[in-house]
Design an enzyme around this catalytic site. Structure first.
Site, PDB file in Angstrom:
ATOM      1  N   VAL A  98      39.530  73.041  44.431  1.00  0.00           N
ATOM      2  CA  VAL A  98      40.712  72.927  43.575  1.00  0.00           C
ATOM      3  C   VAL A  98      40.453  73.523  42.181  1.00  0.00           C
ATOM      4  O   VAL A  98      41.342  74.134  41.583  1.00  0.00           O
ATOM      5  CB  VAL A  98      41.173  71.453  43.496  1.00  0.00           C
ATOM      6  N   ASP A  99      39.242  73.366  41.663  1.00  0.00           N
ATOM      7  CA  ASP A  99      38.985  73.793  40.289  1.00  0.00           C
ATOM      8  C   ASP A  99      39.138  75.307  40.104  1.00  0.00           C
ATOM      9  O   ASP A  99      39.848  75.763  39.203  1.00  0.00           O
ATOM     10  CB  ASP A  99      37.576  73.358  39.858  1.00  0.00           C
ATOM     11  N   SER A 100      38.468  76.075  40.960  1.00  0.00           N
ATOM     12  CA  SER A 100      38.543  77.526  40.782  1.00  0.00           C
ATOM     13  C   SER A 100      39.952  78.039  41.054  1.00  0.00           C
ATOM     14  O   SER A 100      40.396  79.024  40.455  1.00  0.00           O
ATOM     15  CB  SER A 100      37.517  78.236  41.658  1.00  0.00           C
ATOM     16  N   LEU A 141      32.549  84.077  47.137  1.00  0.00           N
ATOM     17  CA  LEU A 141      31.185  84.526  47.397  1.00  0.00           C
ATOM     18  C   LEU A 141      30.703  84.038  48.754  1.00  0.00           C
ATOM     19  O   LEU A 141      30.757  82.848  49.038  1.00  0.00           O
ATOM     20  CB  LEU A 141      30.239  84.010  46.312  1.00  0.00           C
ATOM     21  N   MET A 181      36.160  82.105  43.613  1.00  0.00           N
ATOM     22  CA  MET A 181      36.988  81.041  44.134  1.00  0.00           C
ATOM     23  C   MET A 181      36.279  80.428  45.322  1.00  0.00           C
ATOM     24  O   MET A 181      36.167  81.040  46.376  1.00  0.00           O
ATOM     25  CB  MET A 181      38.355  81.597  44.521  1.00  0.00           C
ATOM     26  N   SER A 182      35.804  79.229  45.128  1.00  0.00           N
ATOM     27  CA  SER A 182      34.969  78.585  46.137  1.00  0.00           C
ATOM     28  C   SER A 182      35.792  78.059  47.302  1.00  0.00           C
ATOM     29  O   SER A 182      35.261  77.752  48.357  1.00  0.00           O
ATOM     30  CB  SER A 182      34.231  77.419  45.498  1.00  0.00           C
ATOM     31  N   GLY A 183      37.084  77.933  47.081  1.00  0.00           N
ATOM     32  CA  GLY A 183      37.910  77.268  48.077  1.00  0.00           C
ATOM     33  C   GLY A 183      38.241  75.855  47.640  1.00  0.00           C
ATOM     34  O   GLY A 183      38.945  75.133  48.335  1.00  0.00           O
ATOM     35  N   CYS A 218      22.186  79.193  39.996  1.00  0.00           N
ATOM     36  CA  CYS A 218      23.263  80.021  40.554  1.00  0.00           C
ATOM     37  C   CYS A 218      24.139  80.577  39.436  1.00  0.00           C
ATOM     38  O   CYS A 218      24.548  81.737  39.470  1.00  0.00           O
ATOM     39  CB  CYS A 218      24.091  79.207  41.535  1.00  0.00           C
ATOM     40  N   CYS A 240      24.788  73.177  48.119  1.00  0.00           N
ATOM     41  CA  CYS A 240      25.629  73.886  49.086  1.00  0.00           C
ATOM     42  C   CYS A 240      24.837  74.466  50.244  1.00  0.00           C
ATOM     43  O   CYS A 240      25.345  74.592  51.339  1.00  0.00           O
ATOM     44  CB  CYS A 240      26.462  74.956  48.399  1.00  0.00           C
ATOM     45  N   GLY A 272      35.938  77.850  37.565  1.00  0.00           N
ATOM     46  CA  GLY A 272      36.574  76.538  37.459  1.00  0.00           C
ATOM     47  C   GLY A 272      35.630  75.473  36.936  1.00  0.00           C
ATOM     48  O   GLY A 272      35.828  74.290  37.197  1.00  0.00           O
TER      49      GLY A 272
END
Ligand SMILES: Cc1ncc(COP(=O)(O)O)c(C=O)c1O
Lengths: 391, 356
Positions: free
Chosen positions: B5-7, B26, B1-3, B95, B188, B119
């Site tokens: 909306v998708d994940s 992560l 969960m990247s933070g 990645c 990123c 996501g």
């Protein structure tokens, strides 16, 4: 469910909770001059006296703060500033290498921003400061030392330091000595006056009081520059409207735990010994860290070779068993514990550690829950430990 | 969960589907200090907090996993090395290949989980085929095509049937605060978006020549060939204008001689693409299909031949801006979503009928 993380925070005692809700219903700022204010002030002062009485201090030496972190910051920064201002030669800060971050980072900040020269006291393999090394340092640099700070007991591995012995060395050289006794009060005998320390930190939420309440016990003649400026409510060293309900509940918790300490420590140490015995029987390769003798009664700290502490935590969490890797997190990422590293552990062993800490409501049933899953969890975490090998 | 909306929505959907879901964020910055200041394009403290709050709202456990060392070795160092070798890497693809569906998946499986849910906008249905998302503008099948069969078997992409718009609306419906959080576009680990500056810091300046592809004439100098990508037109700062006055493009980068070769637009065109390290899901090793040669790039019909060590695509119409290091992804057009047949890493683009 098994809550084995009392060193992180322990449930409020029902007496403290009752005292809190009763006091929180009352109106009155303890600094106000009318009857309601006086009533609040009376509750605060009675609380101060109760704490002073069981901690071996005078009431005027108890300075209420918003918890342990604030008290640690006030002691380290405030006493450093005052001592340096009185004599610019006093720039040395001496801290044990295993302090809580509330002390460590404050001291580190003084080094980076205020010209402090920081010396860290090494510890032995059990995590204990060596009085000889300390005495040597004081002999060599006594007149340059602004403050010495050594915790009464370590929050990760539970090691209890020889604070009165260290404080006597400091006192003989005229150097003030602060101790973070957050983990010690209510667990081992702590007497402010008898210990000879100049300042002592305690906090509410490790002994059954509310979070965000604490105190710095500060000797009457110890100069300390304030961190928080304002109304000067607490001896002009700490400003901010006093939290009457919090202070009242804090005092109930301190008094209750200190008075019940002997019975508590005996019972919990026995339970802890049982936990250690059962863990080592179930996972024979586990390493029991810390000092077997000079130790907090509720602390059991292990390294599980080949496992990642945070993998163990995740797997136990999923079974409703709550413990800690014991190390500080930055953004939720477990760093290898500076305490374990200072004790001579390598990175892998430091990362493989787990702390179980017992408290006033711990029972044999908690151990049963833990031991029912621990062997399988360790086995699984060990297999997961292989994931780090390069692909 | 990247933070993002998708994940968050992917996690919520996985939970709704009856899975026992655990949220993992992560931490990828190597120096833990970077977290405290949070000076990152993604995986800042704020992103970590957003992910945690989304997990709270969804009602799943949440942990941060420290993958900084793996990320650095497999993605960041690889990124720099690839540029130094005159290639154009795709770090998101790397990645997925090395972190999300390798380091994370391996650890997760070892800890008793069955699969990694992300996501990504792509479809992976019961037939096991990886397909483009229904939202073609957001489709991420290109950066997932590097996954092997074994990796796909332990992957789930719950968002492939939805548009980004629908995902955002659903997030709002679910009370997820990240519903209107802006998408992250940049690489990123290059927080300020200055890729050239990032590479210059790591690779130092390495001045060399910019030459004309047809005449061999020296047209100017550069400070480091890594600062150029195939097909680039802007920022060449050539001293000598082209004889015909037409713009010039970067045609190739030759690390051995540290030369950047430029020429007219038509010289960018290639009709044969060779590639290495193929991941191939088809049984046939010769197929007529469509190929995509970079992320969000155009799709061209091609005839693809695969061997265990490589892949060759003969393009029906020439393509421009084909860069070594990028992936070539083969798709079979399908009304139910174009199907990923396989992918490989481009080694060269050539023109059979070179028009000199
Ligand atoms: C040894 C020690 N010192 C200081 C603190 C900080 O106290 P508080 O949480 O009240 O700020 C803690 C607890 O986290 C601790 O264990």
């Amino acid at each position: 469910m098994a809550y084995l993380d009392h060193a992180a925070t322990t449930p409020m005692l029902s007496a403290a909770l009752d005292a809190y809700t009763a006091a929180a219903r009352e109106i009155g700022n303890p600094s106000s001059l009318h009857a309601a204010g006086r009533a609040a002030r009376r509750m605060v002062e009675e609380s101060r006296e109760r704490i002073a009485a069981v901690i071996g201090a005078r009431p005027s030496e108890v300075i209420f703060t918003g918890g342990g972190t604030e008290a640690d910051n006030l002691a380290t920064k405030g006493i450093f500033w005052a001592r340096r201002d009185a004599d610019p030669k006093r720039l040395r800060m001496v801290a044990s290498a295993v302090e809580h971050h509330a002390v460590l980072d404050a001291v580190d900040w003084l080094g980076r921003h205020e010209g402090a020269e920081v010396a860290y006291l090494p510890v032995d393999a059990a995590g204990r400061v060596d009085p000889e090394v300390f005495a040597e340092l004081v002999r060599a640099h006594g007149d340059e030392i602004a403050l010495v700070t050594v915790q009464w007991a370590n929050n990760e591995v539970g090691t209890v330091h020889p604070v009165p012995e260290l404080a006597a060395v400091a006192a003989a050289a005229g150097v003030p000595f602060h101790t973070d006794a957050v983990q010690a009060v209510g667990q081992v005998p702590v007497d402010f006056a008898a210990s000879g320390v100049a300042a002592l930190t305690l906090t509410g939420h490790k002994l059954g009081g509310p979070v965000g309440t604490g105190a710095l016990v500060l000797g009457r003649d110890v100069a300390c520059t304030p961190l928080l400026h304002g109304g000067g409510q607490e001896r002009d060293v700490r400003s901010g409207t006093l939290d009457t309900a919090g202070v009242v509940a804090f005092a109930v918790a301190v008094e209750t735990t200190v008075q019940a300490r002997l019975e508590y420590a005996g019972r919990v140490a026995k339970l802890r010994d049982e936990l250690v015995r059962r863990v080592l029987a179930a996972v024979p390769e586990a390493i029991y860290n810390g000092d077997p003798e000079h130790r907090l009664p509720g602390n059991a700290h292990f390294s599980f070779p080949g496992c990642e502490g945070d993998a163990l935590l995740l797997l136990l969490d999923a079974q409703g068993i709550y413990c800690s890797t014991g190390s500080a997190c930055s953004a939720g990422v477990a760093q290898p514990s500076h305490v374990l590293l200072a004790m001579g552990a390598d990175d892998a062993r430091a990362r493989s550690s787990l702390r179980f800490s017992l408290g006033h409501d711990s029972t044999e049933a908690d151990l049963d829950v833990l031991l029912a899953t621990l062997p399988a969890v360790v086995e699984r975490a060990r297999r997961a430990g292989a994931w780090k090998t390069p692909r | 969960m990247s933070g993002g909306v998708d994940s968050a929505v992917a996690a919520a959907r996985a939970k709704d589907a009856g899975h026992d879901v655990t949220g993992v964020h992560l931490a990828l910055a190597r120096n833990p200090q970077t977290y405290r200041t949070g000076a990152r394009g993604c995986c800042t403290l704020e992103d970590s907090r957003d992910a945690r709050r989304a997990a709270d709202v969804i009602g799943i456990p949440f942990y941060v996993w420290d993958m900084a060392d793996e990320f650095h070795a497999s993605v960041v160092d690889d990124f720099v090395d690839e540029y130094a070798a005159g290639r154009t890497p795709n770090p998101c693809l790397r990645c997925n290949e090395k972190i999300k569906f390798a380091a994370v998946l391996d650890r997760a499986v070892a800890l008793g989980f069955d699969a990694v849910v992300t996501g990504h906008h792509a479809r992976l249905g019961a037939d096991g085929l990886l397909r483009r998302s229904v939202d073609l503008a957001k489709d991420q099948s290109y950066v997932l095509a590097v996954l092997t069969r074994a990796q796909l078997d332990r992957a789930a992409f719950p968002l492939g049937d939805s548009t980004k718009e629908q995902v955002r609306l659903e997030a709002a419906d679910r009370g997820l605060a990240v519903a209107d959080k802006p998408d992250s576009h940049d690489i990123c680990f290059i927080a300020d978006g200055d890729t050239r500056g990032f590479l210059e810091k790591r690779l130092g300046s390495a001045p060399g020549d910019i030459v004309d592809g047809r005449s061999g004439e020296k047209l100017g100098t550069h400070n480091g060939a890594y600062g150029y990508t195939i097909g680039q037109r802007k920022g060449l700062n050539l001293r000598v204008p082209a004889a015909d006055g037409r713009p010039r493009y970067v045609l190739s980068i030759t690390p051995v001689t540290n030369t950047v070769t430029v020429g007219p637009r038509e010289d960018l065109e290639v009709d044969t693409v060779t590639a290495e390290r193929p991941i191939w899901h088809e049984t046939a090793d010769r197929v007529d299909c469509e190929v995509q040669l970079r992320a969000h790039g155009e799709v061209v019909p091609a005839s693809v031949t695969v061997t265990p060590s490589g892949l060759t695509a003969t393009l029906a119409t020439p393509a421009r801006g084909v860069a070594a290091g990028q992936a070539i992804v083969a798709y079979r057009p399908d009304p139910a979503g174009d199907v990923v047949l396989g992918s490989a890493t481009i080694t060269a683009g050539t023109r059979e009928s070179a028009n000199v």
